[in-house]
Design a protein around this motif. Structure first.
Motif, PDB file in Angstrom:
ATOM      1  N   MET A   1     -18.271   0.284   0.373  1.00  0.00           N
ATOM      2  CA  MET A   1     -18.208   1.650   0.806  1.00  0.00           C
ATOM      3  C   MET A   1     -17.282   1.815   2.009  1.00  0.00           C
ATOM      4  O   MET A   1     -16.634   2.824   2.132  1.00  0.00           O
ATOM      5  N   GLY A   2     -17.231   0.784   2.828  1.00  0.00           N
ATOM      6  CA  GLY A   2     -16.407   0.845   4.015  1.00  0.00           C
ATOM      7  C   GLY A   2     -14.936   0.900   3.685  1.00  0.00           C
ATOM      8  O   GLY A   2     -14.172   1.558   4.367  1.00  0.00           O
ATOM      9  N   SER A   3     -14.533   0.197   2.653  1.00  0.00           N
ATOM     10  CA  SER A   3     -13.113   0.206   2.319  1.00  0.00           C
ATOM     11  C   SER A   3     -12.684   1.570   1.757  1.00  0.00           C
ATOM     12  O   SER A   3     -11.556   1.989   1.937  1.00  0.00           O
ATOM     13  N   TRP A   4     -13.579   2.246   1.067  1.00  0.00           N
ATOM     14  CA  TRP A   4     -13.270   3.582   0.538  1.00  0.00           C
ATOM     15  C   TRP A   4     -13.080   4.573   1.677  1.00  0.00           C
ATOM     16  O   TRP A   4     -12.240   5.453   1.621  1.00  0.00           O
ATOM     17  N   GLY A   5     -13.831   4.428   2.702  1.00  0.00           N
ATOM     18  CA  GLY A   5     -13.727   5.319   3.856  1.00  0.00           C
ATOM     19  C   GLY A   5     -12.393   5.174   4.557  1.00  0.00           C
ATOM     20  O   GLY A   5     -11.876   6.132   5.120  1.00  0.00           O
ATOM     21  N   THR A   6     -11.817   4.008   4.554  1.00  0.00           N
ATOM     22  CA  THR A   6     -10.514   3.831   5.198  1.00  0.00           C
ATOM     23  C   THR A   6      -9.361   4.067   4.216  1.00  0.00           C
ATOM     24  O   THR A   6      -8.274   4.459   4.608  1.00  0.00           O
ATOM     25  N   LEU A   7      -9.635   3.830   2.930  1.00  0.00           N
ATOM     26  CA  LEU A   7      -8.600   3.990   1.915  1.00  0.00           C
ATOM     27  C   LEU A   7      -8.417   5.456   1.499  1.00  0.00           C
ATOM     28  O   LEU A   7      -7.300   5.882   1.219  1.00  0.00           O
ATOM     29  N   ALA A   8      -9.467   6.233   1.466  1.00  0.00           N
ATOM     30  CA  ALA A   8      -9.405   7.628   1.014  1.00  0.00           C
ATOM     31  C   ALA A   8      -8.439   8.471   1.842  1.00  0.00           C
ATOM     32  O   ALA A   8      -7.611   9.189   1.283  1.00  0.00           O
ATOM     33  N   PRO A   9      -8.510   8.426   3.170  1.00  0.00           N
ATOM     34  CA  PRO A   9      -7.551   9.236   3.937  1.00  0.00           C
ATOM     35  C   PRO A   9      -6.092   8.833   3.669  1.00  0.00           C
ATOM     36  O   PRO A   9      -5.195   9.682   3.611  1.00  0.00           O
ATOM     37  N   ALA A  10      -5.837   7.552   3.474  1.00  0.00           N
ATOM     38  CA  ALA A  10      -4.468   7.095   3.208  1.00  0.00           C
ATOM     39  C   ALA A  10      -3.999   7.596   1.844  1.00  0.00           C
ATOM     40  O   ALA A  10      -2.849   8.035   1.692  1.00  0.00           O
ATOM     41  N   LEU A  11      -4.872   7.553   0.836  1.00  0.00           N
ATOM     42  CA  LEU A  11      -4.517   8.036  -0.501  1.00  0.00           C
ATOM     43  C   LEU A  11      -4.305   9.554  -0.507  1.00  0.00           C
ATOM     44  O   LEU A  11      -3.381  10.058  -1.142  1.00  0.00           O
ATOM     45  N   LEU A  12      -5.190  10.258   0.188  1.00  0.00           N
ATOM     46  CA  LEU A  12      -5.027  11.710   0.267  1.00  0.00           C
ATOM     47  C   LEU A  12      -3.743  12.078   1.011  1.00  0.00           C
ATOM     48  O   LEU A  12      -3.032  13.024   0.632  1.00  0.00           O
ATOM     49  N   SER A  13      -3.419  11.333   2.026  1.00  0.00           N
ATOM     50  CA  SER A  13      -2.186  11.563   2.765  1.00  0.00           C
ATOM     51  C   SER A  13      -0.971  11.312   1.881  1.00  0.00           C
ATOM     52  O   SER A  13      -0.014  12.092   1.870  1.00  0.00           O
ATOM     53  N   LEU A  14      -1.028  10.238   1.107  1.00  0.00           N
ATOM     54  CA  LEU A  14       0.058   9.915   0.181  1.00  0.00           C
ATOM     55  C   LEU A  14       0.179  10.983  -0.907  1.00  0.00           C
ATOM     56  O   LEU A  14       1.286  11.383  -1.273  1.00  0.00           O
ATOM     57  N   ALA A  15      -0.938  11.467  -1.426  1.00  0.00           N
ATOM     58  CA  ALA A  15      -0.919  12.534  -2.433  1.00  0.00           C
ATOM     59  C   ALA A  15      -0.329  13.807  -1.838  1.00  0.00           C
ATOM     60  O   ALA A  15       0.440  14.527  -2.496  1.00  0.00           O
ATOM     61  N   GLY A  16      -0.622  14.113  -0.598  1.00  0.00           N
ATOM     62  CA  GLY A  16      -0.062  15.293   0.062  1.00  0.00           C
ATOM     63  C   GLY A  16       1.448  15.195   0.205  1.00  0.00           C
ATOM     64  O   GLY A  16       2.168  16.170  -0.003  1.00  0.00           O
ATOM     65  N   VAL A  17       1.914  14.008   0.559  1.00  0.00           N
ATOM     66  CA  VAL A  17       3.364  13.798   0.688  1.00  0.00           C
ATOM     67  C   VAL A  17       4.032  13.974  -0.675  1.00  0.00           C
ATOM     68  O   VAL A  17       5.085  14.607  -0.796  1.00  0.00           O
ATOM     69  N   ALA A  18       3.424  13.424  -1.735  1.00  0.00           N
ATOM     70  CA  ALA A  18       3.993  13.538  -3.082  1.00  0.00           C
ATOM     71  C   ALA A  18       4.011  15.002  -3.530  1.00  0.00           C
ATOM     72  O   ALA A  18       5.013  15.469  -4.100  1.00  0.00           O
ATOM     73  N   LEU A  19       2.913  15.730  -3.285  1.00  0.00           N
ATOM     74  CA  LEU A  19       2.887  17.155  -3.649  1.00  0.00           C
ATOM     75  C   LEU A  19       3.913  17.949  -2.855  1.00  0.00           C
ATOM     76  O   LEU A  19       4.595  18.823  -3.396  1.00  0.00           O
TER      77      LEU A  19
END
Length: 157
Positions: A1-19
């Motif tokens: 669960m801890g890795s998802w908490g740190t990975l989610a913001p990075a993925l969302l940030s990357l998705a925002g850049v792509a959009l």
């Protein structure tokens, strides 16, 4: 669960850049398309204006040649012949302007046929201008088609 908490913001940030990048590219595409269309409209308007001037000059000279050819059949003076020869030369120069400005071959052909028929009438003299109406109408139709391709010429009832 801890890795998802740190990975989610990075993925969302990357998705925002792509959009954002995709939206920016799409916006540039729309602007480019609009600019291209605007340029086409401006070029078409410039072509119509240039061709209109050439056509009006040609028609003015055609009218003068026709009137002089009609008058020649009655007179036959050398001064009238010299003036008529000059008008025919000017008519062929005006034809060359149409030839250069036209976008399509039908207009070039119709202008040539009309000019040739007028030159023939000037040489031989004519008693009735009705023999020129066919080539004149074909010229008008071809000029309209060149200036407004794809549009039907309005017909008076």
């Amino acid at each position: 669960m801890g890795s998802w908490g740190t990975l989610a913001p990075a993925l969302l940030s990357l998705a925002g850049v792509a959009l954002g990048a995709g939206g920016s590219l799409f916006g540039q595409y729309l602007v480019s398309r609009a600019s291209t269309r605007q340029l086409e409209v401006q070029e078409s308007a410039a072509h119509r204006a240039e061709l209109k001037n050439a056509v009006l000059k040609f028609l003015g000279l055609a009218s003068q040649v026709e009137k002089a050819a009609l008058a020649r059949s009655g007179s036959g003076s050398i001064a009238a012949d010299t003036e008529l020869d000059q008008l025919v030369d000017d008519l062929w120069l005006a034809h060359a302007e149409i030839d250069l400005a036209a976008r399509n071959e039908p207009l070039r052909g119709a202008a040539h046929r009309y000019a040739a028929r007028l030159a023939e009438a000037a040489r031989e003299g004519i008693s009735d201008g009705s023999t020129l109406r066919g080539p004149q109408a074909q010229f008008f139709d071809a000029a309209y088609d060149d200036m407004w391709p794809g549009h039907r010429r309005p017909v008076d009832p």
